[in-house]
Design a protein around this motif. Structure first.
Motif, PDB file in Angstrom:
ATOM      1  N   ARG A 183      45.264  34.361  44.407  1.00 58.89           N
ATOM      2  CA  ARG A 183      45.175  35.775  44.028  1.00 58.89           C
ATOM      3  C   ARG A 183      44.408  35.862  42.704  1.00 58.89           C
ATOM      4  O   ARG A 183      44.614  35.040  41.795  1.00 58.89           O
ATOM      5  CB  ARG A 183      46.551  36.409  43.892  1.00 58.89           C
ATOM      6  CG  ARG A 183      47.366  36.361  45.171  1.00 58.89           C
ATOM      7  CD  ARG A 183      48.714  37.038  44.999  1.00 58.89           C
ATOM      8  NE  ARG A 183      48.543  38.480  44.857  1.00 58.89           N
ATOM      9  CZ  ARG A 183      49.249  39.235  44.017  1.00 58.89           C
ATOM     10  NH1 ARG A 183      50.136  38.683  43.210  1.00 58.89           N
ATOM     11  NH2 ARG A 183      49.041  40.531  43.958  1.00 58.89           N
ATOM     12  N   LEU A 184      43.539  36.882  42.599  1.00 59.94           N
ATOM     13  CA  LEU A 184      42.664  37.005  41.442  1.00 59.94           C
ATOM     14  C   LEU A 184      42.739  38.404  40.852  1.00 59.94           C
ATOM     15  O   LEU A 184      43.047  39.376  41.532  1.00 59.94           O
ATOM     16  CB  LEU A 184      41.206  36.734  41.854  1.00 59.94           C
ATOM     17  CG  LEU A 184      40.910  35.423  42.577  1.00 59.94           C
ATOM     18  CD1 LEU A 184      39.492  35.448  43.117  1.00 59.94           C
ATOM     19  CD2 LEU A 184      41.106  34.249  41.644  1.00 59.94           C
ATOM     20  N   GLY A 185      42.420  38.486  39.556  1.00 57.87           N
ATOM     21  CA  GLY A 185      42.335  39.781  38.895  1.00 57.87           C
ATOM     22  C   GLY A 185      41.830  39.606  37.473  1.00 57.87           C
ATOM     23  O   GLY A 185      41.592  38.490  37.006  1.00 57.87           O
ATOM     24  N   LEU A 186      41.652  40.725  36.809  1.00 57.65           N
ATOM     25  CA  LEU A 186      41.338  40.726  35.388  1.00 57.65           C
ATOM     26  C   LEU A 186      42.495  41.372  34.642  1.00 57.65           C
ATOM     27  O   LEU A 186      43.141  42.295  35.152  1.00 57.65           O
ATOM     28  CB  LEU A 186      40.048  41.507  35.111  1.00 57.65           C
ATOM     29  CG  LEU A 186      38.749  40.938  35.684  1.00 57.65           C
ATOM     30  CD1 LEU A 186      37.575  41.838  35.311  1.00 57.65           C
ATOM     31  CD2 LEU A 186      38.505  39.513  35.187  1.00 57.65           C
ATOM     32  N   PRO A 219      44.663  43.635  31.951  1.00 57.48           N
ATOM     33  CA  PRO A 219      44.476  44.988  31.427  1.00 57.48           C
ATOM     34  C   PRO A 219      43.553  44.958  30.209  1.00 57.48           C
ATOM     35  O   PRO A 219      43.657  44.079  29.356  1.00 57.48           O
ATOM     36  CB  PRO A 219      45.899  45.410  31.036  1.00 57.48           C
ATOM     37  CG  PRO A 219      46.779  44.626  31.950  1.00 57.48           C
ATOM     38  CD  PRO A 219      46.089  43.294  32.110  1.00 57.48           C
ATOM     39  N   GLY A 220      42.636  45.904  30.150  1.00 61.11           N
ATOM     40  CA  GLY A 220      41.663  45.945  29.068  1.00 61.11           C
ATOM     41  C   GLY A 220      40.331  45.316  29.416  1.00 61.11           C
ATOM     42  O   GLY A 220      39.343  45.494  28.696  1.00 61.11           O
ATOM     43  N   GLY A 261      44.498  44.500  35.487  1.00 60.76           N
ATOM     44  CA  GLY A 261      45.889  44.155  35.761  1.00 60.76           C
ATOM     45  C   GLY A 261      46.219  44.080  37.234  1.00 60.76           C
ATOM     46  O   GLY A 261      47.236  43.488  37.612  1.00 60.76           O
ATOM     47  N   GLU A 262      45.384  44.673  38.109  1.00 57.53           N
ATOM     48  CA  GLU A 262      45.632  44.598  39.544  1.00 57.53           C
ATOM     49  C   GLU A 262      45.141  43.264  40.097  1.00 57.53           C
ATOM     50  O   GLU A 262      44.180  42.682  39.589  1.00 57.53           O
ATOM     51  CB  GLU A 262      44.944  45.753  40.271  1.00 57.53           C
ATOM     52  CG  GLU A 262      45.506  47.116  39.927  1.00 57.53           C
ATOM     53  CD  GLU A 262      44.823  48.232  40.689  1.00 57.53           C
ATOM     54  OE1 GLU A 262      45.429  49.308  40.825  1.00 57.53           O
ATOM     55  OE2 GLU A 262      43.681  48.033  41.140  1.00 57.53           O
ATOM     56  N   MET A 263      45.785  42.815  41.169  1.00 58.33           N
ATOM     57  CA  MET A 263      45.458  41.519  41.767  1.00 58.33           C
ATOM     58  C   MET A 263      45.018  41.693  43.215  1.00 58.33           C
ATOM     59  O   MET A 263      45.429  42.622  43.912  1.00 58.33           O
ATOM     60  CB  MET A 263      46.678  40.584  41.711  1.00 58.33           C
ATOM     61  CG  MET A 263      47.212  40.321  40.312  1.00 58.33           C
ATOM     62  SD  MET A 263      46.108  39.311  39.306  1.00 58.33           S
ATOM     63  CE  MET A 263      46.352  37.689  40.055  1.00 58.33           C
ATOM     64  N   THR A 264      44.168  40.774  43.683  1.00 52.46           N
ATOM     65  CA  THR A 264      43.765  40.776  45.081  1.00 52.46           C
ATOM     66  C   THR A 264      44.934  40.349  45.961  1.00 52.46           C
ATOM     67  O   THR A 264      45.903  39.761  45.481  1.00 52.46           O
ATOM     68  CB  THR A 264      42.617  39.781  45.312  1.00 52.46           C
ATOM     69  OG1 THR A 264      43.120  38.443  45.105  1.00 52.46           O
ATOM     70  CG2 THR A 264      41.455  40.038  44.385  1.00 52.46           C
ATOM     71  N   GLY A 280      42.169  36.263  30.063  1.00 52.01           N
ATOM     72  CA  GLY A 280      42.027  37.529  30.779  1.00 52.01           C
ATOM     73  C   GLY A 280      41.573  37.376  32.220  1.00 52.01           C
ATOM     74  O   GLY A 280      41.584  38.355  32.971  1.00 52.01           O
ATOM     75  N   PHE A 281      41.171  36.174  32.624  1.00 50.93           N
ATOM     76  CA  PHE A 281      40.791  35.924  34.008  1.00 50.93           C
ATOM     77  C   PHE A 281      42.027  35.393  34.739  1.00 50.93           C
ATOM     78  O   PHE A 281      42.444  34.252  34.538  1.00 50.93           O
ATOM     79  CB  PHE A 281      39.644  34.917  34.070  1.00 50.93           C
ATOM     80  CG  PHE A 281      38.362  35.455  33.494  1.00 50.93           C
ATOM     81  CD1 PHE A 281      37.436  36.087  34.302  1.00 50.93           C
ATOM     82  CD2 PHE A 281      38.097  35.356  32.134  1.00 50.93           C
ATOM     83  CE1 PHE A 281      36.255  36.590  33.780  1.00 50.93           C
ATOM     84  CE2 PHE A 281      36.926  35.864  31.595  1.00 50.93           C
ATOM     85  CZ  PHE A 281      36.006  36.494  32.422  1.00 50.93           C
ATOM     86  N   LEU A 282      42.620  36.227  35.567  1.00 51.23           N
ATOM     87  CA  LEU A 282      43.901  35.922  36.193  1.00 51.23           C
ATOM     88  C   LEU A 282      43.667  35.228  37.531  1.00 51.23           C
ATOM     89  O   LEU A 282      43.102  35.809  38.465  1.00 51.23           O
ATOM     90  CB  LEU A 282      44.697  37.209  36.406  1.00 51.23           C
ATOM     91  CG  LEU A 282      44.844  38.112  35.162  1.00 51.23           C
ATOM     92  CD1 LEU A 282      45.653  39.352  35.496  1.00 51.23           C
ATOM     93  CD2 LEU A 282      45.459  37.347  34.006  1.00 51.23           C
TER      94      LEU A 282
END
Length: 376
Positions: A147-150, A152-153, A176-179, A100-102
């Motif tokens: 690029r980073l994000g979490l 969905p959920g 689900g959104e990314m930097t 979950g850590f994108l």
């Protein structure tokens, strides 16, 4: 719409309000904040995070309180664990949780690794526990940024690239959104306008849908009013007042424990509901009273800005934007209430059939919160 139907709708509304009241405090879901360091060969995320929600598998995008989740009992089990047991559970389930850590470089997904975990003692089980989780990922050769994000959920994500001072990039991302791409050789910066707009959204969200106590207070103002003009003056007085104490509290000038503030906020809800029912006061007196109550509510808002860890150089933009968002949220609540009941304000039975039952419901929920926040 007939009065029997209205009465049934109001009864259902009161039941709904009493249901949500019980879930409004116990295990509030807060954003995950990450300090991000992007080096030449490795990216490091130091996260302030509630590990129990991830271990329980709660969908943080669909609930505002862990008590509302199907996995509430599992969350409570993890919440009661000693730090060493919780860390062991995290490491054992990291293959699932880590997905979950994108973390991406040019579309390539990188594998996050646990570098360190700092978990406080269990403490008060009625409060969320913030842990510090440090995660790293090795970067591929080349100069492309990260690029980073979490996923969905995983809830709201607030990443901050360190090393660039007050102008360094700070995001406010949904699951689900990314930097944007965070460079390796320098720090991504953003303008004051971007901060201002982001905190408008944060302020609105803190009212709709997260601010149940503030929603009920504004509804209490609505059911007292018979004209739009005085109501808008009252809402504006409320916003002005909480802006003052929010600024004082967020800068540390005034400090009042949440254990004192939260029951008093609930008491203001009781008061406006009772005053509506008994027909006390007048427009001028109510406006002055609302200003006084707004000073108290501002102390309650202060913890929200604290959750996002605003850089000192961005405080004014964040404060103004947040309060504008709160004002928009309050107006949205009033607009919703008017869409449902505004058609009947001029009817002779409006106060008896709608305003008084609704005000009693609001007072009942406020009274429940006073007891819960004081004794439970």
């Amino acid at each position: 719409m007939s009065r029997p139907i209205l009465s049934r709708l109001l009864g259902l509304s009161m039941a709904l309000l009493l249901t949500i009241a019980g879930a409004a405090r116990a295990h509030e879901i807060r954003p995950t904040i990450a300090d991000v360091e992007v080096g030449a060969e490795q990216v490091t995320l130091t996260l302030r995070i509630t590990l129990e929600t991830l271990l329980a598998g709660i969908d943080l995008d669909s609930v505002q309180n862990t008590n509302d989740a199907p996995e509430a009992a599992l969350y409570d089990m993890f919440r009661a664990m000693a730090p060493e047991r919780l860390e062991a559970a995290l490491r054992a389930d990291w293959a699932r949780i880590g997905r979950g850590f994108l973390i991406e470089v040019e579309g390539q997904r990188l594998t996050p690794v646990i570098a360190a975990v700092d978990i406080p003692a269990a403490g008060d089980l009625e409060l969320a526990r913030d842990s510090i989780l440090t995660v790293t990922a090795d970067l591929p050769p080349g100069g492309a940024g990260v690029r980073l994000g979490l996923a969905p959920g995983y809830g709201t994500f607030v990443p901050r690239q360190v090393g660039g001072g007050d102008d360094a990039y700070e995001g406010f991302l949904a699951g689900g959104e990314m930097t944007p791409e965070l460079p390796r050789a320098e720090v991504l910066t953003e303008g004051a306008g971007a901060v201002f707009l982001r905190y408008i959204g944060a302020g609105f969200e803190h009212i709709v849908p997260l601010g149940l106590d503030h929603i009920l207070f504004v509804l209490g103002l609505y059911f007292f009013a018979t004209q739009v003009g005085p109501l808008l003056w009252q809402v504006s007085a409320f916003t002005l007042a909480h802006t003052i104490t929010l600024a004082l509290a967020a800068t540390g000038t005034v400090t009042v424990p949440a254990s004192v503030v939260e029951p008093l906020i609930a008491a203001t809800i009781v008061y406006v509901g009772v005053e509506n029912t008994l027909g006390w006061g007048n427009v001028r007196g109510r406006t002055a009273l609302v200003f006084g109550f707004g000073l108290l509510h501002g102390l309650g808002f202060a913890s929200v800005l604290g959750d996002y860890g605003i850089a000192s150089g961005r405080f004014v933009q964040a404060l103004v934007g947040f309060n504008i968002g709160v004002e928009f949220g309050q107006l949205a609540v009033i607009a919703g209430a008017f869409a449902l009941t505004g058609w009947f304000i001029a009817r002779p039975w409006y106060r008896r059939a709608i305003a008084i039952p609704a005000s009693l419901s609001i007072a009942a929920v406020g009274a429940y919160w006073v007891v819960e926040r004081t004794l439970l």
